[in-house]
Write a protein that holds these residues in place. Sequence first.
Motif, short mmCIF file in Angstrom:
data_model
loop_
_atom_site.label_atom_id
_atom_site.label_comp_id
_atom_site.label_asym_id
_atom_site.label_seq_id
_atom_site.Cartn_x
_atom_site.Cartn_y
_atom_site.Cartn_z
N ALA A 1 -12.44 -4.56 -5.51
CA ALA A 1 -12.91 -3.18 -5.57
C ALA A 1 -11.89 -2.23 -4.97
O ALA A 1 -11.67 -1.11 -5.46
N VAL A 2 -11.24 -2.65 -3.89
CA VAL A 2 -10.22 -1.83 -3.24
C VAL A 2 -8.96 -1.76 -4.11
O VAL A 2 -8.40 -0.68 -4.35
N GLU A 3 -8.52 -2.90 -4.61
CA GLU A 3 -7.28 -2.92 -5.40
C GLU A 3 -7.39 -2.06 -6.66
O GLU A 3 -6.39 -1.46 -7.09
N LYS A 4 -8.58 -1.97 -7.25
CA LYS A 4 -8.78 -1.15 -8.44
C LYS A 4 -8.48 0.32 -8.18
O LYS A 4 -8.15 1.07 -9.11
N GLN A 5 -8.60 0.73 -6.94
CA GLN A 5 -8.42 2.14 -6.60
C GLN A 5 -7.00 2.47 -6.13
O GLN A 5 -6.73 3.59 -5.72
N LEU A 6 -6.09 1.51 -6.20
CA LEU A 6 -4.72 1.71 -5.75
C LEU A 6 -3.82 1.90 -6.97
O LEU A 6 -3.60 0.97 -7.75
N LYS A 7 -3.32 3.11 -7.15
CA LYS A 7 -2.51 3.42 -8.33
C LYS A 7 -1.07 3.71 -7.93
O LYS A 7 -0.80 4.63 -7.16
N VAL A 8 -0.15 2.93 -8.48
CA VAL A 8 1.28 3.11 -8.26
C VAL A 8 1.89 3.78 -9.49
O VAL A 8 1.69 3.31 -10.62
N THR A 9 2.60 4.86 -9.28
CA THR A 9 3.29 5.56 -10.36
C THR A 9 4.78 5.59 -10.05
O THR A 9 5.18 5.92 -8.93
N THR A 10 5.62 5.22 -11.02
CA THR A 10 7.06 5.24 -10.82
C THR A 10 7.73 6.05 -11.92
O THR A 10 7.18 6.22 -13.01
N SER A 11 8.92 6.52 -11.63
CA SER A 11 9.64 7.36 -12.59
C SER A 11 10.26 6.57 -13.73
O SER A 11 10.72 7.16 -14.72
N ASP A 12 10.26 5.23 -13.63
CA ASP A 12 10.91 4.43 -14.67
C ASP A 12 10.06 3.25 -15.12
O ASP A 12 10.58 2.25 -15.61
N ASN A 13 8.73 3.36 -14.92
CA ASN A 13 7.79 2.32 -15.39
C ASN A 13 8.10 0.94 -14.82
O ASN A 13 8.07 -0.07 -15.52
N THR A 14 8.42 0.90 -13.54
CA THR A 14 8.70 -0.37 -12.88
C THR A 14 7.49 -1.29 -12.92
O THR A 14 6.36 -0.86 -12.66
N VAL A 15 7.70 -2.55 -13.24
CA VAL A 15 6.63 -3.54 -13.26
C VAL A 15 6.51 -4.17 -11.87
O VAL A 15 7.51 -4.56 -11.26
N GLY A 16 5.29 -4.26 -11.36
CA GLY A 16 5.06 -4.85 -10.05
C GLY A 16 3.64 -5.34 -9.93
O GLY A 16 2.85 -5.24 -10.87
N SER A 17 3.29 -5.89 -8.78
CA SER A 17 1.95 -6.44 -8.58
C SER A 17 1.55 -6.32 -7.12
O SER A 17 2.40 -6.40 -6.22
#
Length: 409
Positions: free
Chosen positions: A175-191
Amino acid sequence: MSRIRRHTPLRRRPVRNAAIVGTAVLAAALTACSGGSGGSGDGKGGAADLAGAGKKAEISVNLTGQQAKAGEPVKVTLAAGKLQEVTVTDGKGGKLAGKTGADGRTWTSDRVAAPGTTYAVEAKDDKGSTAKAGFTTAAADKVNKLSLSPGKDTTVGVAQPLSIVFDHPVKNKAAVEKQLKVTTSDNTVGSWGWMEDYSGKSRVDWRPKDYWKSGTKVTLEADLNGVDSGSGWFVKDYKTGFTVGKNQVVKVDLDNHRLKLYRDGAVVKDIPVSGGTPGGDKRSWRGKAVLMAKEGTINMNSETVGLGDAYNKMVDYSMRLTWSGMYAHAAPWNSPYFGNTNHSSGCIGMSDANAKELYGTVQVGDPFEIVGDDTKGPQAVNNGYGEWNLSWEQWQKKSALTGGSTSGA
């Protein structure tokens, strides 16, 4: 149930209120036009049109009263007709966005209602009528807070993860992880990956699949207000952002006793060093460490890291690599061993001049890639930022969500 009857030019009726247990019921006033001033009784205006004036539009809200349950979406339902617009506003002016269902009669907020918050609901139907209601959620019995790293508007190295440490244990990780949004300028893939921090607290980090690209801009929005962690409610949202700086990698070869700083793939510094003494607890860690902090001149006491009374001294140009006490730093007392022998208590030592130059060049978040035969092995994932010692597949499995990798679009 609050009811608003239709108004006509011929008569006015007062608003009547009645209580309905379990729902907040609103009325949307409908406006009708009369076909004439007289009642002909022929069904063409007049008294015949007024026969339908008793119909009412009713809107119910799932949360009511002064102790409404937090952590649930706000749901508004229109008994008949179509919803045109719904606005849910908290006491500070913030609004809950939402969507109207396919039937046109139901509206649900995208986010949940936060604890200890007063909300005002205003709904408009397709006839232009307006209805209002309000409720207050029960206060949180326990609040969970967090700390974010790196700091806001900082510039960091290519290995720096996003890291969140929570004040109280997080039991509802998904439930917590669903609310964590990462935005990057070059569409970096991460987890994201969950762990117990070195301090014993719950922690989650977002690591790119590969090192960041220099110049990438990163934003984290933790929309946690109203989320139940399982051991305390979040009562606010958090946001941070940083920029990835120079592409620098520090490579330490303890077998050859050299430290090399690479920038954009080219060697810019080559320094003789001495690592941890082989054969015991004074060995250095190997693997991929991340420069956590540049701490300057600090007191280092061997008793704090379980090495008895081996040392207690002030150390210059200290660059922290692990929570367990491994640093790169100036070690002039060890000068006979630089470039030829590992003879420290676990840290990577060098001359004052070389330490000063390196300290002024490296960035927090730069990776230190350490190799050597006689070492302790890779640092644990929570001992500083040890996630780079896991394969990408291993790291993804630490997410609380299925298919945890995301593009920071």
